[in-house]
Enzyme design. Structure first.
Site, PDB file in Angstrom:
ATOM      1  N   PHE A   1     -31.111  31.470  55.265  1.00  0.00           N
ATOM      2  CA  PHE A   1     -31.912  32.776  55.033  1.00  0.00           C
ATOM      3  C   PHE A   1     -33.266  32.411  54.802  1.00  0.00           C
ATOM      4  O   PHE A   1     -33.962  32.816  54.137  1.00  0.00           O
ATOM      5  CB  PHE A   1     -31.327  33.153  53.577  1.00  0.00           C
ATOM      6  CG  PHE A   1     -30.019  33.659  53.416  1.00  0.00           C
ATOM      7  CD1 PHE A   1     -29.480  35.214  53.981  1.00  0.00           C
ATOM      8  CD2 PHE A   1     -28.790  33.022  53.121  1.00  0.00           C
ATOM      9  CE1 PHE A   1     -28.520  35.619  54.142  1.00  0.00           C
ATOM     10  CE2 PHE A   1     -27.463  33.331  53.287  1.00  0.00           C
ATOM     11  CZ  PHE A   1     -27.301  34.934  53.730  1.00  0.00           C
TER      12      PHE A   1
ATOM     13  N   GLY B   1     -42.353  42.076  62.220  1.00  0.00           N
ATOM     14  CA  GLY B   1     -41.873  41.367  63.642  1.00  0.00           C
ATOM     15  C   GLY B   1     -41.344  40.305  63.241  1.00  0.00           C
ATOM     16  O   GLY B   1     -40.310  40.219  62.336  1.00  0.00           O
TER      17      GLY B   1
ATOM     18  N   CYS C   1     -36.672  37.590  63.905  1.00  0.00           N
ATOM     19  CA  CYS C   1     -35.223  38.048  63.341  1.00  0.00           C
ATOM     20  C   CYS C   1     -35.260  39.647  62.995  1.00  0.00           C
ATOM     21  O   CYS C   1     -34.230  40.040  63.504  1.00  0.00           O
ATOM     22  CB  CYS C   1     -35.092  37.257  61.953  1.00  0.00           C
ATOM     23  SG  CYS C   1     -34.864  35.633  62.265  1.00  0.00           S
TER      24      CYS C   1
ATOM     25  N   LYS D   1     -46.299  36.592  60.628  1.00  0.00           N
ATOM     26  CA  LYS D   1     -46.892  36.721  59.243  1.00  0.00           C
ATOM     27  C   LYS D   1     -47.644  35.302  59.220  1.00  0.00           C
ATOM     28  O   LYS D   1     -47.800  34.389  59.818  1.00  0.00           O
ATOM     29  CB  LYS D   1     -45.709  36.839  58.385  1.00  0.00           C
ATOM     30  CG  LYS D   1     -44.683  35.504  58.595  1.00  0.00           C
ATOM     31  CD  LYS D   1     -43.647  35.572  57.488  1.00  0.00           C
ATOM     32  CE  LYS D   1     -42.671  34.399  57.729  1.00  0.00           C
ATOM     33  NZ  LYS D   1     -41.541  34.376  56.401  1.00  0.00           N
TER      34      LYS D   1
END
Ligand code: NAD
Length: 471
Positions: A155, A280, A283, A343
């Protein structure tokens, strides 16, 4: 003190490399395998091929001691009891996950098994992959007694990957028998017992000795579904707030206020409620598509996911229109672009909305000068410098003489720019902020024509400001 294991991690990308270094950090011996020879030799020399906080320090700490790099999967399998698969699972033509890398690795591992091994899927994979891996290994003649396959979804977020791994919200292990559960629980014990956080040079983060990460043990199928469902849910939150931002623009409200009002509800939470130019990265786009495909295959209509995807592409189109509304025409207009990574905090440009938008502006005849603190080298590989696209050495150079400045990635560095210098540097003081990075009132006070997402003044160009500056 927990037992030291020897772990092979297959795939030295964002997930594999971070996991490998973090397993070394919590006391294990790690053999990191990749079939990209240049990556392996770079890593063996101590060079880190990706931009990620703490990774260089941890690699330096453990290289030549408890972490080694190789292309030899056979030898790595033989030396390790646990083999963690962290290769890519890109999107295929149909939207499903392309599992050919996982399949190839499973067959290779199978040929090297002579004693018990636990094979762990860490790559994001659709439900039932676990069963497929088992089948591939058995087909290669390995007895069921000699291996288990477990699911241990990852994660971590790029940009904060090391801290996310070592200070996880939760650790999910999907196992179908206790033999696999025991092995997998043992390797995470330094984290789940809290002992890692006692070390003076532990990577800082939200977890501590008294508040270690919880470990959730589930079936393998549930673990596979947890990962896809988590990413789909987060993508849905982003698409949700993006539609709300459009509503705010129509109603004249500020999406930041609305988002705060929604996010302070403990049942909803404030994260992933930031309006922008859409999600975007490597993933969300592929995982939403893969999850939708899984649902279709299982006869479940998950139309909500189609809507999430549609809203996401619409958000980019709306930003494009916003720029058009500010510039009127595109041909020959000079745009300064801040941000290329999908990001802030990463050099990853996979599925970056910024790259898509730049390609569209170039097609319309714009001249672009772009800057990103980390992602320029990677971007040059897909969008090489040309007569109409150049890469600047800093944000001010990107802004120089531009007809407008676009903010496409939420790097903190951009939020701290000297606004007076920026105003002076631009040909017209127009800033179109796709990440709502700046304080709107401050931008207006400093004399910018400032367009952002879902905030008052988000769409109209202040003609007064424009006409003041027209030559
Ligand atoms: P990546 O493309 O950065 O890395 C994959 C690595 O696997 C590459 O270095 C590639 O050379 C290597 N590889 C491919 N085939 C191989 C083989 N046969 N043998 C050895 N190495 C091989 O990918 P990533 O971003 O690290 O993602 C890996 C998986 O983790 C994906 O399933 C992804 O969805 C999942 N994931 C990614 C993130 C993220 O933020 N990037 C987060 C959670 C989960």
């Amino acid at each position: 003190m927990s037992e030291k294991s020897t772990i092979a991690v297959v795939g030295s990308g964002y997930v594999g490399l971070v996991a490998a270094v973090c397993f070394a950090e919590i006391g294990h011996n790690v053999i990191c395998v990749d079939n990209d020879e240049s990556k392996v030799s770079q890593l063996s020399d101590g060079e880190v091929p990706i931009f990620e906080e703490y990774l260089p320090e941890l690699l330096a700490r453990h290289r030549n001691k408890s972490i080694a790099f190789t292309t030899d999967l056979h030898a790595a399998t033989q030396k390790s009891q646990i083999i963690i698969v962290a290769v890519g699972t890109p999107q295929s033509q149909t939207g499903s996950a392309d599992l050919s890398y996982v399949d190839a690795v499973a067959s290779q591992i199978a040929r090297s098994i002579t004693e018990y091994k636990l094979i762990v899927e860490k790559s994001t994979v659709p439900v039932y992959t676990n069963e497929w891996i088992s089948r591939v290994i058995e087909r290669n003649g390995v007895s069921r007694e000699l291996f288990d396959v477990a699911s241990n979804p990852e994660f971590l977020r790029e940009g904060t990957a090391v801290a996310d791994f070592l200070h996880a919200d939760r650790i999910v292990i999907g196992v179908d028998n206790e033999r696999a559960g025991n092995v997998l629980r043992a390797i995470y014990e330094p984290l789940t017992s809290g002992s890692y956080y006692q070390s003076a040079d532990a990577v800082p983060g939200s977890r501590s000795t008294i508040d270690p990460p919880p470990l959730l043990q589930t079936s393998t199928k549930a673990a596979e579904l947890i990962k896809h469902a988590s990413n789909a849910f987060l993508a849905m939150k982003i698409s949700f707030i993006n539609v709300v931002s459009t509503l705010c623009e129509a109603a004249g409200a500020d999406v930041e206020e609305v988002s705060k009002g929604i996010g302070t509800d403990g049942r909803i939470g404030p994260k992933f409620l930031k309006a922008g130019i859409g999600y975007g990265g490597s993933c969300f786009p592929k995982d939403v598509a893969a999850f939708r495909y899984v649902a279709e295959q299982l006869g479940v209509d998950f139309g909500l996911l189609r809507e999430v995807e549609k809203i996401n592409s619409e958000q980019k189109r709306r930003f494009f229109q916003k720029v058009r509304s500010a510039l009127w025409t595109f041909r020959g207009k000079k745009l300064g672009v801040l941000g290329l990574a999908f990001k802030g905090g990463t050099d990853d440009i996979r599925e970056s909305p910024a790259i898509d938008l730049i390609a569209q502006f170039l097609k319309e005849g714009c001249i672009i000068s772009a800057y990103d603190p980390a992602a320029m080298e990677r971007t040059k590989q897909v969008l090489p410098p040309s007569g109409t696209l150049s890469y600047a050495k800093d944000p001010y150079e990107a802004a120089r003489d531009a007809d407008a400045l676009l903010v496409l990635t939420e790097w903190q560095e951009f939020a701290e720019l000297d606004l007076d210098r920026l105003h002076y540097t631009l040909r017209y003081p127009i800033v179109i902020d796709g990440r709502n990075l700046f304080d709107r009132e401050m931008m207006v006070r400093r004399g910018f024509t400032y367009l952002s997402i879902g905030r008052p003044g988000a769409t109209q160009v202040k003609n007064a400001v424009l006409s003041n500056r027209l030559p």
